[in-house]
Design a protein around this motif. Structure first.
Motif, mmCIF file in Angstrom:
data_model
loop_
_atom_site.group_PDB
_atom_site.id
_atom_site.type_symbol
_atom_site.label_atom_id
_atom_site.label_comp_id
_atom_site.label_asym_id
_atom_site.label_seq_id
_atom_site.Cartn_x
_atom_site.Cartn_y
_atom_site.Cartn_z
ATOM 1 N N PHE A 176 5.500 19.793 73.358
ATOM 2 C CA PHE A 176 6.759 19.173 73.787
ATOM 3 C C PHE A 176 7.635 20.258 74.431
ATOM 4 O O PHE A 176 8.594 20.743 73.817
ATOM 5 N N PRO A 177 7.342 20.657 75.661
ATOM 6 C CA PRO A 177 7.991 21.849 76.231
ATOM 7 C C PRO A 177 9.478 21.709 76.489
ATOM 8 O O PRO A 177 10.168 22.731 76.585
ATOM 9 N N VAL A 178 10.010 20.502 76.631
ATOM 10 C CA VAL A 178 11.428 20.380 76.960
ATOM 11 C C VAL A 178 12.255 19.777 75.829
ATOM 12 O O VAL A 178 13.406 19.399 76.035
ATOM 13 N N ARG A 179 11.696 19.700 74.630
ATOM 14 C CA ARG A 179 12.496 19.246 73.479
ATOM 15 C C ARG A 179 13.291 20.446 72.969
ATOM 16 O O ARG A 179 12.739 21.380 72.379
ATOM 17 N N GLU A 180 14.598 20.393 73.143
ATOM 18 C CA GLU A 180 15.427 21.553 72.865
ATOM 19 C C GLU A 180 15.565 21.821 71.373
ATOM 20 O O GLU A 180 15.768 22.963 70.959
ATOM 21 N N ARG A 181 15.473 20.794 70.569
ATOM 22 C CA ARG A 181 15.594 21.024 69.127
ATOM 23 C C ARG A 181 14.416 21.861 68.618
ATOM 24 O O ARG A 181 14.597 22.753 67.776
ATOM 25 N N LEU A 182 13.216 21.601 69.117
ATOM 26 C CA LEU A 182 12.066 22.417 68.733
ATOM 27 C C LEU A 182 12.240 23.858 69.203
ATOM 28 O O LEU A 182 11.886 24.804 68.490
ATOM 29 N N ARG A 183 12.771 24.049 70.408
ATOM 30 C CA ARG A 183 13.025 25.409 70.897
ATOM 31 C C ARG A 183 14.049 26.111 70.011
ATOM 32 O O ARG A 183 13.931 27.301 69.720
ATOM 33 N N HIS A 184 15.069 25.377 69.609
ATOM 34 C CA HIS A 184 16.094 25.937 68.732
ATOM 35 C C HIS A 184 15.457 26.402 67.428
ATOM 36 O O HIS A 184 15.716 27.527 66.946
ATOM 37 N N GLN A 185 14.608 25.578 66.843
ATOM 38 C CA GLN A 185 13.958 25.936 65.592
ATOM 39 C C GLN A 185 13.010 27.121 65.775
ATOM 40 O O GLN A 185 12.914 27.989 64.898
ATOM 41 N N TYR A 186 12.318 27.145 66.909
ATOM 42 C CA TYR A 186 11.395 28.248 67.192
ATOM 43 C C TYR A 186 12.153 29.567 67.299
ATOM 44 O O TYR A 186 11.745 30.584 66.708
ATOM 45 N N MET A 187 13.256 29.571 68.054
ATOM 46 C CA MET A 187 14.047 30.787 68.185
ATOM 47 C C MET A 187 14.586 31.240 66.830
ATOM 48 O O MET A 187 14.557 32.437 66.500
ATOM 49 N N LEU A 188 15.060 30.296 66.031
ATOM 50 C CA LEU A 188 15.635 30.648 64.735
ATOM 51 C C LEU A 188 14.560 31.180 63.785
ATOM 52 O O LEU A 188 14.787 32.153 63.056
ATOM 53 N N ALA A 189 13.375 30.557 63.797
ATOM 54 C CA ALA A 189 12.294 31.037 62.935
ATOM 55 C C ALA A 189 11.867 32.448 63.330
ATOM 56 O O ALA A 189 11.612 33.302 62.462
ATOM 57 N N LEU A 190 11.791 32.718 64.625
ATOM 58 C CA LEU A 190 11.461 34.067 65.085
ATOM 59 C C LEU A 190 12.515 35.080 64.642
ATOM 60 O O LEU A 190 12.195 36.166 64.136
ATOM 61 N N TYR A 191 13.772 34.731 64.830
ATOM 62 C CA TYR A 191 14.838 35.669 64.487
ATOM 63 C C TYR A 191 14.846 35.960 62.987
ATOM 64 O O TYR A 191 14.985 37.113 62.566
ATOM 65 N N ARG A 192 14.717 34.915 62.178
ATOM 66 C CA ARG A 192 14.715 35.118 60.729
ATOM 67 C C ARG A 192 13.484 35.891 60.264
ATOM 68 O O ARG A 192 13.482 36.436 59.160
ATOM 69 N N SER A 193 12.450 35.946 61.092
ATOM 70 C CA SER A 193 11.249 36.725 60.765
ATOM 71 C C SER A 193 11.344 38.149 61.278
ATOM 72 O O SER A 193 10.347 38.888 61.261
ATOM 73 N N GLY A 194 12.524 38.554 61.768
ATOM 74 C CA GLY A 194 12.709 39.910 62.265
ATOM 75 C C GLY A 194 12.191 40.120 63.674
ATOM 76 O O GLY A 194 11.941 41.260 64.071
ATOM 77 N N LEU A 196 6.256 29.115 59.568
ATOM 78 C CA LEU A 196 6.576 28.049 60.511
ATOM 79 C C LEU A 196 6.389 28.480 61.958
ATOM 80 O O LEU A 196 6.201 27.630 62.836
ATOM 81 N N VAL A 197 6.420 29.779 62.228
ATOM 82 C CA VAL A 197 6.376 30.252 63.613
ATOM 83 C C VAL A 197 5.128 29.748 64.324
ATOM 84 O O VAL A 197 5.188 29.220 65.443
ATOM 85 N N GLY A 198 3.966 29.897 63.713
ATOM 86 C CA GLY A 198 2.721 29.461 64.358
ATOM 87 C C GLY A 198 2.704 27.979 64.645
ATOM 88 O O GLY A 198 2.247 27.543 65.717
ATOM 89 N N GLU A 199 3.205 27.176 63.711
ATOM 90 C CA GLU A 199 3.273 25.726 63.926
ATOM 91 C C GLU A 199 4.177 25.392 65.105
ATOM 92 O O GLU A 199 3.861 24.526 65.926
ATOM 93 N N LEU A 200 5.309 26.091 65.201
ATOM 94 C CA LEU A 200 6.247 25.807 66.281
ATOM 95 C C LEU A 200 5.717 26.266 67.633
ATOM 96 O O LEU A 200 6.061 25.682 68.664
ATOM 97 N N VAL A 201 4.887 27.294 67.664
ATOM 98 C CA VAL A 201 4.258 27.692 68.928
ATOM 99 C C VAL A 201 3.478 26.512 69.505
ATOM 100 O O VAL A 201 3.562 26.205 70.707
ATOM 101 N N GLU A 202 2.706 25.822 68.666
ATOM 102 C CA GLU A 202 1.916 24.684 69.129
ATOM 103 C C GLU A 202 2.814 23.511 69.519
ATOM 104 O O GLU A 202 2.558 22.823 70.518
ATOM 105 N N LEU A 203 3.875 23.260 68.757
ATOM 106 C CA LEU A 203 4.747 22.126 69.049
ATOM 107 C C LEU A 203 5.530 22.345 70.341
ATOM 108 O O LEU A 203 5.735 21.404 71.116
ATOM 109 N N VAL A 204 5.974 23.578 70.584
ATOM 110 C CA VAL A 204 6.690 23.865 71.831
ATOM 111 C C VAL A 204 5.766 23.672 73.027
ATOM 112 O O VAL A 204 6.188 23.190 74.088
ATOM 113 N N ALA A 205 4.495 24.021 72.872
ATOM 114 C CA ALA A 205 3.544 23.799 73.959
ATOM 115 C C ALA A 205 3.303 22.307 74.177
ATOM 116 O O ALA A 205 3.127 21.859 75.319
#
Length: 371
Positions: A196-214, A185-194
Protein backbone atom coordinates in the motif's frame (compact mmCIF):
# COMPACT_ATOMS: atom_id res chain seq x y z
CA UNK A 1 -25.81 -30.28 4.71
CA UNK A 2 -25.80 -26.47 4.91
CA UNK A 3 -24.45 -26.58 8.47
CA UNK A 4 -21.26 -28.29 7.27
CA UNK A 5 -20.64 -25.99 4.31
CA UNK A 6 -17.84 -23.43 4.33
CA UNK A 7 -17.11 -20.79 1.72
CA UNK A 8 -13.93 -18.83 1.05
CA UNK A 9 -13.95 -15.61 -0.97
CA UNK A 10 -10.97 -13.82 0.66
CA UNK A 11 -8.71 -15.24 -2.00
CA UNK A 12 -9.42 -17.91 -4.64
CA UNK A 13 -13.10 -18.81 -4.40
CA UNK A 14 -13.52 -22.21 -2.78
CA UNK A 15 -16.19 -24.21 -0.95
CA UNK A 16 -15.90 -27.08 1.49
CA UNK A 17 -18.19 -29.72 2.93
CA UNK A 18 -16.61 -30.81 6.19
CA UNK A 19 -12.99 -31.49 5.09
CA UNK A 20 -13.81 -32.16 1.44
CA UNK A 21 -13.39 -29.41 -1.16
CA UNK A 22 -16.30 -29.00 -3.57
CA UNK A 23 -15.88 -28.48 -7.31
CA UNK A 24 -17.96 -25.37 -7.95
CA UNK A 25 -18.05 -25.80 -11.73
CA UNK A 26 -17.42 -23.32 -14.56
CA UNK A 27 -16.60 -19.65 -14.11
CA UNK A 28 -20.08 -18.22 -14.63
CA UNK A 29 -21.56 -20.71 -12.19
CA UNK A 30 -18.97 -19.69 -9.62
CA UNK A 31 -19.81 -16.04 -10.29
CA UNK A 32 -23.51 -16.70 -9.60
CA UNK A 33 -22.53 -18.27 -6.28
CA UNK A 34 -20.28 -15.29 -5.48
CA UNK A 35 -23.20 -12.91 -5.98
CA UNK A 36 -25.32 -14.97 -3.58
CA UNK A 37 -22.47 -15.09 -1.04
CA UNK A 38 -22.24 -11.30 -1.11
CA UNK A 39 -25.82 -11.19 0.12
CA UNK A 40 -25.91 -14.26 2.37
CA UNK A 41 -29.29 -14.57 4.05
CA UNK A 42 -30.98 -12.08 1.71
CA UNK A 43 -32.73 -12.86 -1.58
CA UNK A 44 -31.16 -11.56 -4.78
CA UNK A 45 -33.39 -10.84 -7.78
CA UNK A 46 -32.60 -12.69 -10.97
CA UNK A 47 -32.09 -9.40 -12.81
CA UNK A 48 -29.43 -8.35 -10.28
CA UNK A 49 -27.61 -11.63 -10.74
CA UNK A 50 -27.63 -11.15 -14.53
CA UNK A 51 -26.35 -7.59 -14.21
CA UNK A 52 -23.54 -8.65 -11.85
CA UNK A 53 -22.36 -11.73 -13.78
CA UNK A 54 -22.79 -10.32 -17.32
CA UNK A 55 -22.23 -6.56 -16.86
CA UNK A 56 -21.35 -5.80 -20.49
CA UNK A 57 -23.15 -8.41 -22.59
CA UNK A 58 -26.09 -10.00 -20.76
CA UNK A 59 -27.63 -13.04 -22.46
CA UNK A 60 -31.03 -12.57 -24.09
CA UNK A 61 -32.50 -15.36 -21.95
CA UNK A 62 -30.72 -14.25 -18.78
CA UNK A 63 -33.23 -15.70 -16.24
CA UNK A 64 -33.04 -19.13 -17.89
CA UNK A 65 -29.24 -19.08 -17.86
CA UNK A 66 -29.24 -18.13 -14.17
CA UNK A 67 -31.67 -20.96 -13.49
CA UNK A 68 -29.33 -23.41 -15.22
CA UNK A 69 -26.35 -22.33 -13.12
CA UNK A 70 -28.41 -22.42 -9.90
CA UNK A 71 -29.40 -26.00 -10.75
CA UNK A 72 -25.70 -26.83 -11.20
CA UNK A 73 -24.87 -25.29 -7.82
CA UNK A 74 -27.64 -27.25 -6.15
CA UNK A 75 -26.20 -30.48 -7.51
CA UNK A 76 -22.75 -29.84 -6.03
CA UNK A 77 -23.92 -28.22 -2.77
CA UNK A 78 -26.71 -30.77 -2.14
CA UNK A 79 -25.63 -33.97 -3.90
CA UNK A 80 -28.17 -36.13 -2.01
CA UNK A 81 -31.18 -33.96 -2.87
CA UNK A 82 -33.85 -35.46 -5.12
CA UNK A 83 -34.30 -33.50 -8.40
CA UNK A 84 -37.97 -32.84 -7.55
CA UNK A 85 -37.26 -31.71 -4.01
CA UNK A 86 -37.01 -27.95 -3.33
CA UNK A 87 -33.48 -26.74 -2.67
CA UNK A 88 -32.49 -26.22 0.96
CA UNK A 89 -29.19 -24.40 0.42
CA UNK A 90 -30.35 -22.26 -2.52
CA UNK A 91 -34.08 -21.63 -2.59
CA UNK A 92 -36.27 -19.55 -4.89
CA UNK A 93 -38.44 -16.94 -3.17
CA UNK A 94 -40.75 -14.23 -4.49
CA UNK A 95 -37.86 -11.75 -4.12
CA UNK A 96 -35.25 -13.92 -5.85
CA UNK A 97 -32.70 -16.63 -5.06
CA UNK A 98 -31.71 -17.03 -1.41
CA UNK A 99 -28.55 -18.72 -0.13
CA UNK A 100 -29.40 -20.34 3.21
CA UNK A 101 -26.17 -20.88 5.12
CA UNK A 102 -24.86 -19.78 8.48
CA UNK A 103 -23.16 -16.40 7.95
CA UNK A 104 -20.19 -17.73 9.94
CA UNK A 105 -19.70 -20.23 7.09
CA UNK A 106 -18.45 -17.32 4.89
CA UNK A 107 -14.89 -16.21 5.64
CA UNK A 108 -15.58 -12.58 4.69
CA UNK A 109 -18.36 -12.40 7.28
CA UNK A 110 -16.12 -13.91 9.94
CA UNK A 111 -13.44 -11.38 9.01
CA UNK A 112 -15.76 -8.40 9.48
CA UNK A 113 -17.13 -9.76 12.74
CA UNK A 114 -13.60 -10.36 14.00
CA UNK A 115 -12.67 -6.75 13.29
CA UNK A 116 -15.80 -5.59 15.14
CA UNK A 117 -14.93 -7.82 18.11
CA UNK A 118 -11.41 -6.37 18.19
CA UNK A 119 -12.84 -2.87 18.25
CA UNK A 120 -15.09 -3.73 21.21
CA UNK A 121 -12.22 -5.31 23.15
CA UNK A 122 -9.98 -2.32 22.49
CA UNK A 123 -12.68 0.06 23.69
CA UNK A 124 -12.97 -2.06 26.86
CA UNK A 125 -9.24 -1.73 27.47
CA UNK A 126 -8.46 -5.40 26.75
CA UNK A 127 -5.75 -4.55 24.26
CA UNK A 128 -3.97 -7.89 24.08
CA UNK A 129 -7.22 -9.65 23.20
CA UNK A 130 -7.97 -6.94 20.64
CA UNK A 131 -4.63 -7.64 18.98
CA UNK A 132 -5.36 -11.39 18.98
CA UNK A 133 -8.81 -10.83 17.44
CA UNK A 134 -7.35 -8.68 14.66
CA UNK A 135 -4.62 -11.20 13.92
CA UNK A 136 -7.12 -14.07 13.74
CA UNK A 137 -9.37 -12.06 11.40
CA UNK A 138 -6.49 -11.10 9.10
CA UNK A 139 -5.29 -14.71 8.96
CA UNK A 140 -8.48 -15.53 7.01
CA UNK A 141 -7.07 -13.73 3.96
CA UNK A 142 -5.45 -15.86 1.25
CA UNK A 143 -5.35 -13.39 -1.64
CA UNK A 144 -7.40 -10.78 -3.47
CA UNK A 145 -11.14 -11.50 -3.41
CA UNK A 146 -13.12 -12.33 -6.57
CA UNK A 147 -10.10 -12.91 -8.78
CA UNK A 148 -11.26 -13.46 -12.36
CA UNK A 149 -14.65 -11.77 -11.89
CA UNK A 150 -15.24 -8.41 -13.57
CA UNK A 151 -17.96 -5.80 -13.39
CA UNK A 152 -19.07 -3.06 -11.02
CA UNK A 153 -20.56 -5.40 -8.41
CA UNK A 154 -17.40 -7.42 -7.91
CA UNK A 155 -15.12 -4.39 -8.21
CA UNK A 156 -17.03 -2.55 -5.48
CA UNK A 157 -17.07 -5.58 -3.19
CA UNK A 158 -13.36 -6.21 -3.82
CA UNK A 159 -12.36 -2.62 -3.10
CA UNK A 160 -14.46 -2.52 0.06
CA UNK A 161 -12.95 -5.71 1.49
CA UNK A 162 -9.41 -4.63 0.57
CA UNK A 163 -10.00 -1.30 2.32
CA UNK A 164 -11.31 -3.04 5.45
CA UNK A 165 -8.23 -5.25 5.48
CA UNK A 166 -5.91 -2.24 5.10
CA UNK A 167 -7.56 -0.46 8.04
CA UNK A 168 -7.32 -3.64 10.14
CA UNK A 169 -3.61 -3.94 9.28
CA UNK A 170 -3.02 -0.31 10.25
CA UNK A 171 -4.86 -0.77 13.53
CA UNK A 172 -2.91 -3.91 14.37
CA UNK A 173 0.33 -2.02 13.73
CA UNK A 174 -0.90 0.79 16.00
CA UNK A 175 -1.55 -1.68 18.83
CA UNK A 176 1.91 -3.19 18.39
CA UNK A 177 3.51 0.26 18.52
CA UNK A 178 1.60 1.00 21.72
CA UNK A 179 2.94 -2.22 23.22
CA UNK A 180 6.57 -1.37 22.45
CA UNK A 181 7.00 -3.98 19.71
CA UNK A 182 8.48 -1.49 17.26
CA UNK A 183 11.61 -3.54 16.51
CA UNK A 184 9.69 -6.62 15.40
CA UNK A 185 7.17 -4.44 13.57
CA UNK A 186 9.67 -2.86 11.16
CA UNK A 187 9.89 -5.89 8.86
CA UNK A 188 6.11 -6.25 8.71
CA UNK A 189 5.71 -2.58 7.83
CA UNK A 190 8.30 -2.84 5.05
CA UNK A 191 6.00 -5.35 3.31
CA UNK A 192 2.83 -3.34 4.01
CA UNK A 193 4.33 -0.10 2.67
CA UNK A 194 5.26 -1.95 -0.52
CA UNK A 195 1.71 -3.33 -0.82
CA UNK A 196 0.00 0.00 0.00
CA UNK A 197 2.54 2.63 -1.14
CA UNK A 198 0.36 5.72 -0.70
CA UNK A 199 -1.37 4.93 2.61
CA UNK A 200 0.07 7.65 4.81
CA UNK A 201 -0.89 6.06 8.10
CA UNK A 202 1.28 3.03 7.31
CA UNK A 203 4.16 5.35 6.37
CA UNK A 204 3.68 7.19 9.65
CA UNK A 205 3.87 3.93 11.59
CA UNK A 206 6.90 2.78 9.59
CA UNK A 207 8.80 6.00 10.29
CA UNK A 208 7.90 5.86 13.99
CA UNK A 209 8.91 2.19 14.32
CA UNK A 210 12.26 2.93 12.68
CA UNK A 211 12.91 5.93 14.90
CA UNK A 212 12.01 4.07 18.09
CA UNK A 213 14.41 1.32 16.98
CA UNK A 214 17.28 3.82 16.88
CA UNK A 215 17.22 4.15 13.06
CA UNK A 216 16.71 7.89 12.67
CA UNK A 217 18.40 8.19 9.26
CA UNK A 218 16.22 5.41 7.81
CA UNK A 219 13.11 7.05 9.23
CA UNK A 220 14.02 10.29 7.46
CA UNK A 221 14.73 8.37 4.25
CA UNK A 222 11.27 6.79 4.49
CA UNK A 223 9.77 10.27 4.57
CA UNK A 224 11.74 11.33 1.49
CA UNK A 225 10.42 8.26 -0.33
CA UNK A 226 6.74 9.04 0.31
CA UNK A 227 7.30 12.75 -0.38
CA UNK A 228 8.84 11.98 -3.79
CA UNK A 229 6.16 9.43 -4.66
CA UNK A 230 3.23 11.72 -3.86
CA UNK A 231 4.73 14.71 -5.67
CA UNK A 232 5.68 12.74 -8.80
CA UNK A 233 2.47 10.70 -9.06
CA UNK A 234 -0.18 13.10 -7.70
CA UNK A 235 1.40 16.55 -7.50
CA UNK A 236 0.82 16.79 -3.75
CA UNK A 237 2.94 16.55 -0.65
CA UNK A 238 2.50 14.42 2.46
CA UNK A 239 -0.28 15.26 4.86
CA UNK A 240 -0.04 17.11 8.15
CA UNK A 241 0.59 13.99 10.24
CA UNK A 242 3.59 12.88 8.19
CA UNK A 243 5.03 16.41 7.96
CA UNK A 244 4.71 16.80 11.70
CA UNK A 245 6.35 13.47 12.44
CA UNK A 246 9.19 14.32 10.05
CA UNK A 247 9.90 17.55 11.87
CA UNK A 248 9.81 15.86 15.25
CA UNK A 249 12.23 13.15 14.09
CA UNK A 250 14.61 15.87 12.85
CA UNK A 251 14.45 17.46 16.31
CA UNK A 252 14.72 14.10 18.11
CA UNK A 253 11.53 14.98 19.98
CA UNK A 254 11.66 13.00 23.26
CA UNK A 255 7.88 12.52 23.29
CA UNK A 256 8.23 10.10 20.36
CA UNK A 257 9.74 7.55 22.74
CA UNK A 258 8.07 8.65 25.97
CA UNK A 259 5.72 6.21 27.75
CA UNK A 260 6.51 3.43 25.24
CA UNK A 261 8.14 0.30 26.70
CA UNK A 262 10.53 -1.89 24.78
CA UNK A 263 8.34 -4.89 25.58
CA UNK A 264 5.05 -5.40 27.36
CA UNK A 265 2.01 -3.19 27.43
CA UNK A 266 1.93 0.47 28.52
CA UNK A 267 -0.15 1.39 31.52
CA UNK A 268 -2.35 3.47 29.24
CA UNK A 269 -2.23 2.89 25.49
CA UNK A 270 -4.45 5.89 24.85
CA UNK A 271 -2.10 8.10 26.89
CA UNK A 272 0.85 6.85 24.84
CA UNK A 273 -0.93 7.69 21.59
CA UNK A 274 -1.90 11.10 22.93
CA UNK A 275 1.71 11.88 23.81
CA UNK A 276 2.89 10.72 20.39
CA UNK A 277 0.31 12.74 18.48
CA UNK A 278 1.12 16.13 19.97
CA UNK A 279 3.28 18.38 17.79
CA UNK A 280 5.33 21.32 19.15
CA UNK A 281 4.17 24.63 17.74
CA UNK A 282 7.74 25.91 17.18
CA UNK A 283 9.86 25.40 15.25
CA UNK A 284 7.80 24.53 12.19
CA UNK A 285 7.54 20.95 10.92
CA UNK A 286 9.45 21.88 7.78
CA UNK A 287 12.52 23.29 9.56
CA UNK A 288 15.83 21.51 8.94
CA UNK A 289 18.47 22.05 11.67
CA UNK A 290 22.03 21.72 10.46
CA UNK A 291 22.94 18.93 12.89
CA UNK A 292 19.98 16.80 13.93
CA UNK A 293 20.54 14.98 17.16
CA UNK A 294 20.47 11.20 17.22
CA UNK A 295 17.76 9.54 19.29
CA UNK A 296 18.91 8.30 22.67
CA UNK A 297 19.63 4.59 22.68
CA UNK A 298 19.01 4.34 26.42
CA UNK A 299 17.39 6.60 29.02
CA UNK A 300 19.81 9.00 30.76
CA UNK A 301 20.76 8.26 34.37
CA UNK A 302 18.37 9.61 36.96
CA UNK A 303 19.29 13.02 38.35
CA UNK A 304 17.99 14.91 41.31
CA UNK A 305 15.54 17.55 40.13
CA UNK A 306 14.51 20.43 42.40
CA UNK A 307 10.83 20.59 43.13
CA UNK A 308 10.65 24.03 41.52
CA UNK A 309 11.83 22.58 38.16
CA UNK A 310 8.44 21.03 37.48
CA UNK A 311 5.80 23.71 36.83
CA UNK A 312 2.36 23.14 38.33
CA UNK A 313 -0.29 21.88 35.91
CA UNK A 314 -2.33 24.53 34.16
CA UNK A 315 -5.99 24.64 35.05
CA UNK A 316 -7.14 25.21 31.48
CA UNK A 317 -6.03 26.24 28.02
CA UNK A 318 -3.85 24.52 25.43
CA UNK A 319 -0.26 23.57 26.10
CA UNK A 320 2.23 26.06 24.60
CA UNK A 321 4.22 23.09 23.30
CA UNK A 322 1.38 21.33 21.52
CA UNK A 323 -1.01 21.99 18.70
CA UNK A 324 -3.35 19.09 19.36
CA UNK A 325 -3.66 15.55 18.03
CA UNK A 326 -3.00 14.79 14.41
CA UNK A 327 -6.03 13.22 12.76
CA UNK A 328 -4.17 10.68 10.61
CA UNK A 329 -1.97 9.44 13.44
CA UNK A 330 -4.83 8.53 15.74
CA UNK A 331 -6.65 5.23 15.40
CA UNK A 332 -9.77 5.98 13.36
CA UNK A 333 -13.09 4.85 14.81
CA UNK A 334 -14.55 1.64 13.51
CA UNK A 335 -17.84 2.30 11.76
CA UNK A 336 -20.53 -0.32 12.06
CA UNK A 337 -20.11 -2.62 9.11
CA UNK A 338 -23.14 -2.88 6.81
CA UNK A 339 -24.87 -6.10 5.86
CA UNK A 340 -24.93 -7.64 3.32
CA UNK A 341 -21.30 -7.43 2.20
CA UNK A 342 -22.28 -5.58 -0.97
CA UNK A 343 -24.98 -3.00 -0.06
CA UNK A 344 -26.11 -2.41 -3.66
CA UNK A 345 -27.62 -5.88 -3.76
CA UNK A 346 -30.04 -4.74 -1.07
CA UNK A 347 -31.11 -1.71 -3.12
CA UNK A 348 -28.73 0.73 -1.42
CA UNK A 349 -26.46 3.15 -3.29
CA UNK A 350 -22.94 1.89 -3.63
CA UNK A 351 -19.63 2.93 -5.07
CA UNK A 352 -16.16 1.47 -4.68
CA UNK A 353 -14.01 3.31 -2.15
CA UNK A 354 -10.61 4.39 -3.36
CA UNK A 355 -7.87 1.90 -2.45
CA UNK A 356 -5.58 4.89 -1.92
CA UNK A 357 -5.77 6.72 1.38
CA UNK A 358 -4.69 10.09 -0.07
CA UNK A 359 -6.39 13.15 1.36
CA UNK A 360 -9.18 13.97 -1.10
CA UNK A 361 -9.49 17.72 -0.32
CA UNK A 362 -5.80 18.14 -1.13
CA UNK A 363 -6.35 16.39 -4.44
CA UNK A 364 -9.20 18.78 -5.23
CA UNK A 365 -7.02 21.77 -4.47
CA UNK A 366 -4.32 20.41 -6.74
CA UNK A 367 -6.83 19.95 -9.57
CA UNK A 368 -8.08 23.51 -9.09
CA UNK A 369 -4.55 24.88 -9.33
CA UNK A 370 -3.51 22.82 -12.31
CA UNK A 371 -6.77 22.50 -14.22
Amino acid sequence: MSGALRFEILGPQRAWFADREIDLGPGKQRAVLAVLLLSTGRPVATGQIVEAVWPDDPPANGPNVVQKYVAGLRRVLEPDRSPRTPGQVISLTDAGYLLRVDPEAVDAVRFERGVQAARRRHESGVTEQALAELTAALDLWHGEPFTGFSGAVFEAARHRLVELRAVALETRAELKLDSGRHRELVGELVELVAEFPVRERLRHQYMLALYRSGRQAEALAAYRDIDSLLREEYGIGPGEALRGLHGRILRADPTLTASVPETGWPASASAARQAENRVPAHPSADSHPAAPAAPPSAPPPAQAVPAQATPPPRASGPSPQASGPLPQAAVPPYADLPSPLYPALAGLPAGPPSPFAVDQPRRERHRCRHG
